[in-house]
Each structure stands twice: as structure tokens, then as C-alpha cells.
Design an enzyme around this catalytic site. Structure first.
Site, mmCIF file in Angstrom:
data_model
loop_
_atom_site.group_PDB
_atom_site.id
_atom_site.type_symbol
_atom_site.label_atom_id
_atom_site.label_comp_id
_atom_site.label_asym_id
_atom_site.label_seq_id
_atom_site.Cartn_x
_atom_site.Cartn_y
_atom_site.Cartn_z
ATOM 1 N N SER A 142 0.996 -1.263 0.011
ATOM 2 C CA SER A 142 -0.157 0.010 0.018
ATOM 3 C C SER A 142 0.779 1.329 0.048
ATOM 4 C CB SER A 142 -0.754 -0.026 1.239
ATOM 5 O OG SER A 142 -1.365 1.181 1.490
ATOM 6 N N TYR A 155 -2.002 -1.283 10.579
ATOM 7 C CA TYR A 155 -1.906 -1.286 9.020
ATOM 8 C C TYR A 155 -0.667 -0.641 8.293
ATOM 9 C CZ TYR A 155 -3.814 -0.995 4.109
ATOM 10 O OH TYR A 155 -4.117 -1.141 2.761
HETATM 11 P P1 NAD Z 1 -11.646 -6.050 0.228
HETATM 12 O O1 NAD Z 1 -12.039 -6.028 1.626
HETATM 13 O O2 NAD Z 1 -12.405 -5.512 -0.864
HETATM 14 O O3 NAD Z 1 -11.019 -7.522 -0.197
HETATM 15 C C1 NAD Z 1 -10.268 -8.403 0.564
HETATM 16 C C2 NAD Z 1 -10.292 -9.751 0.201
HETATM 17 O O4 NAD Z 1 -9.356 -10.611 1.040
HETATM 18 C C3 NAD Z 1 -11.605 -10.161 0.204
HETATM 19 O O5 NAD Z 1 -11.547 -11.461 -0.890
HETATM 20 C C4 NAD Z 1 -11.765 -10.956 1.521
HETATM 21 O O6 NAD Z 1 -12.641 -12.281 1.343
HETATM 22 C C5 NAD Z 1 -10.181 -11.498 1.570
HETATM 23 N N1 NAD Z 1 -9.666 -11.787 2.970
HETATM 24 C C6 NAD Z 1 -10.001 -11.046 4.255
HETATM 25 N N2 NAD Z 1 -9.797 -11.666 5.354
HETATM 26 C C7 NAD Z 1 -9.007 -12.781 4.870
HETATM 27 C C8 NAD Z 1 -8.568 -13.976 5.538
HETATM 28 N N3 NAD Z 1 -8.367 -13.835 6.756
HETATM 29 N N4 NAD Z 1 -8.334 -15.071 4.804
HETATM 30 C C9 NAD Z 1 -8.451 -15.105 3.472
HETATM 31 N N5 NAD Z 1 -8.944 -14.000 2.867
HETATM 32 C C10 NAD Z 1 -9.158 -12.907 3.387
HETATM 33 O O7 NAD Z 1 -9.964 -5.328 0.321
HETATM 34 P P2 NAD Z 1 -9.161 -4.676 -1.017
HETATM 35 O O8 NAD Z 1 -9.398 -3.168 -0.862
HETATM 36 O O9 NAD Z 1 -9.359 -5.182 -2.459
HETATM 37 O O10 NAD Z 1 -7.844 -5.044 -0.400
HETATM 38 C C11 NAD Z 1 -6.943 -6.022 -1.111
HETATM 39 C C12 NAD Z 1 -5.281 -5.612 -0.586
HETATM 40 O O11 NAD Z 1 -5.161 -4.480 -0.986
HETATM 41 C C13 NAD Z 1 -5.194 -5.452 0.895
HETATM 42 O O12 NAD Z 1 -3.863 -6.338 1.303
HETATM 43 C C14 NAD Z 1 -5.262 -4.045 1.127
HETATM 44 O O13 NAD Z 1 -4.399 -3.780 2.323
HETATM 45 C C15 NAD Z 1 -4.646 -3.585 -0.067
HETATM 46 N N6 NAD Z 1 -4.771 -1.997 -0.300
HETATM 47 C C16 NAD Z 1 -6.004 -1.743 -0.466
HETATM 48 C C17 NAD Z 1 -6.177 -0.381 -1.220
HETATM 49 C C18 NAD Z 1 -7.676 0.251 -1.039
HETATM 50 O O14 NAD Z 1 -7.642 1.538 -1.438
HETATM 51 N N7 NAD Z 1 -8.498 -0.651 -1.534
HETATM 52 C C19 NAD Z 1 -5.217 0.612 -1.021
HETATM 53 C C20 NAD Z 1 -3.783 0.050 -0.704
HETATM 54 C C21 NAD Z 1 -3.689 -1.282 -0.541
#
Ligand code: NAD
Length: 260
Positions: A142, A155
Site C-alpha cells: 500500500s 496497517y
Molecule cells: P477487500 O476487503 O475488498 O477484499 C479483501 C479480500 O481478502 C476479500 O476477498 C476477503 O474475503 C479476503 N480476506 C479477508 N480476510 C481474509 C483472511 N483472513 N483469509 C483469506 N482471505 C481474506 O479489500 P481490498 O481493498 O481489495 O484490499 C486488497 C489488498 O489491497 C489488501 O491487502 C489491502 O490492504 C490492499 N490495499 C487496498 C487499498 C484500497 O484502497 N482498497 C489501497 C492499498 C492497499
């Protein structure tokens, strides 16, 4: 480009992980989906990706908070797919609160899912990738792996750890046909961020669209969200031959967030 290769994408039942899984499948890779959600919706996703792109897709609900389940997921993936060429550590959760009010249990869960799971999955994957003489590891970190924001101590600490882990693995695998990189998204409109938009809307007594604009204007100069499809395209590039000498990098996709 990735025909006859197999990719394991953790946390790929929605959000960014699903965008990455779809982008890899579009290049011909067989896919291991992982994550939580409604079993009927997940089965529809699995069948849909397989049909749309003509690839094999399997699903496991292994919990990335549990090292034993991560090891079992990797063994299942190799057994069912024959090989794993690409590991994308994407599963992640968020919790926001000032440090002195941050629940210990949320700290532990964020460390386990956002950071330690990457280590356990990489540890399981490396012997297999070394034996193949090839492998691609992409860890979804991130912008919070590079800079901090308030109320996100766990985080920010976990994502800085992911970038450090990616560098360490890049050094340990240098010259072995394996690369390991971190990807650093800014705001992407997924359920994880929608929760923060909803909280902002209720805190400021504003509508959802105004809250979206406020969220973006605070951090992301482009004023636009990055998309799961754009992140998928970056991961596809990191898995290509052209990216064979990119390792240990932390690649941003943040609309200028970290340029400030
Ligand atoms: P999201 O909540 O939309 O999706 C998360 C996914 O992880 C889902 O498929 C969920 O079922 C799965 N998950 C959650 N806990 C789990 C566990 N214990 N075991 C297995 N699967 C699990 O989140 P997102 O926004 O798509 O984020 C995905 C990644 O990207 C994360 O690592 C997040 O930190 C990172 N990220 C997101 C953003 C953003 O703006 N959305 C920005 C920077 C980084």
C-alpha cells in the site's frame, strides 16, 4: 502470455484480488481463488472466470490468519494445478483508531493477515519455485508501506513490513529465476475503502459522493480512484518476461499520493 502457468491469489473473492485474478486469467493463467464470502456467489465467480477465459479455476476458503491453513492451501494448489508459478499475497484487512484506543485483537489480526501471511505463503512457495527455476511473487502492500496516516498504526506497520519482506526475499532469490516485488496502491474503491467512506460521511454529515471526493482530495492528487483492473494489469506486467529484472521494488499506483 501465461498459458499453462498457475497463479495463487489470496483474498481474491472481491476487490483488488479479484481484479488481479481476472487479469491473470485473461492472459491464460489457471487460478486459485481464495477468500471469504457467500458460497453461491463465489462458485458463480469461479465458474464465470473459468468459462470467460478458458482456464482452470479452483477455490479455497483458507484463512490467511492461520499459518497451517496457508501451508495446506499451497499444498492443495500444487496438487490440483500441478504447479504454482505466481503467488500474489493480496488478502488484507483494515481497522482505524488512535493507537491508545486500538484493540489488541485488531492489531494481532492485521499483523497476521496483512504481514505474517505473506511470509508463510512465500515460505511454502519458495522450495517449489526454486525446483522449477522460476517464480513470481507479488505482495500487495500500500502507499501505507511508504508513508503513514493517522489512526492506522497497525496497517501502516504491517505494510511497511511487507515492503521490507519483499526486499529481503528479492535478495534471497536473486539469480534463481524468481522475482519478488511489492505493489503500493493508493485509494481503490473496494469494500475495504467503502467502510472508510461511510465512516467519513457519517462523521461529517455529508452524502456518499461528497465523502468520496473528500477522501480523495485529502491524499490522492489525481482526484480519481485506481481500479482493480489497473492493478491487475500491473501484476500481469510484473509476471512477464519484460519484468524479469525487476525485483525488490515497491511500485506505486497512487495518483500521485506519495509524490507530495
Ligand atoms: P477487500 O476487503 O475488498 O477484499 C479483501 C479480500 O481478502 C476479500 O476477498 C476477503 O474475503 C479476503 N480476506 C479477508 N480476510 C481474509 C483472511 N483472513 N483469509 C483469506 N482471505 C481474506 O479489500 P481490498 O481493498 O481489495 O484490499 C486488497 C489488498 O489491497 C489488501 O491487502 C489491502 O490492504 C490492499 N490495499 C487496498 C487499498 C484500497 O484502497 N482498497 C489501497 C492499498 C492497499
Amino acid at each position: 502470455m501465461l498459458r499453462n502457468k498457475s497463479a495463487l491469489v489470496t483474498g481474491s473473492t472481491g476487490g483488488i484480488g479479484l481484479g488481479i485474478a481476472r487479469a491473470l486469467a485473461a492472459q491464460g493463467a489457471n487460478i486459485v481463488l481464495n477468500g471469504f464470502g457467500d458460497p453461491h456467489e463465489i462458485e458463480a465467480l469461479r465458474v464465470g472466470i473459468a468459462g470467460e477465459f478458458g482456464v482452470d479455476v479452483i477455490f479455497s476458503d483458507a484463512d490467511m490468519a492461520a499459518p497451517q491453513q496457508i501451508r495446506a492451501l499451497f499444498e492443495l494448489s500444487v496438487a490440483r494445478m500441478g504447479r504454482i508459478d505466481i503467488l500474489v499475497n493480496n488478502a488484507g484487512i483494515q481497522h482505524t483508531a488512535p493507537a491508545e484506543q486500538f484493540p489488541d485483537e485488531r492489531w494481532d489480526a492485521i499483523m497476521a493477515i496483512n504481514l505474517s501471511s505473506n511470509f508463510h505463503a512465500i515460505k511454502a512457495a519458495l522450495p517449489h519455485m526454486r525446483a522449477q527455476g522460476a517464480g513470481r511473487i507479488v505482495n500487495i502492500a500500500s502507499v501505507h508501506g511508504l508513508v503513514a496516516s493517522t489512526n492506522k498504526s497497525a496497517y501502516v506497520a504491517a505494510k511497511h513490513g511487507v515492503i521490507g519482506l519483499s526486499k529481503a526475499i528479492a535478495l534471497e532469490t536473486a539469480g534463481a529465476g524468481i522475482t519478488c516485488n511489492a505493489v503500493c496502491p493508493g485509494w481503490v474503491l473496494t469494500p475495504l475503502v467503502q467502510k472508510q467512506i461511510d465512516a467519513l460521511a457519517s462523521r461529517e454529515s455529508i452524502g456518499p459522493e461528497q465523502a468520496q471526493q473528500m477522501l480523495l482530495s485529502q491524499k490522492q492528487p489525481s482526484g480519481e480512484f485506481a481500479t482493480p483492473a489497473q492493478l491487475g494489469a500491473l501484476v500481469v506486467f510484473l509476471c512477464s518476461d519484460a519484468a524479469g529484472q525487476i525485483s525488490g521494488a515497491a511500485m506505486t499506483m497512487d495518483g500521485g499520493w506519495t509524490a507530495q
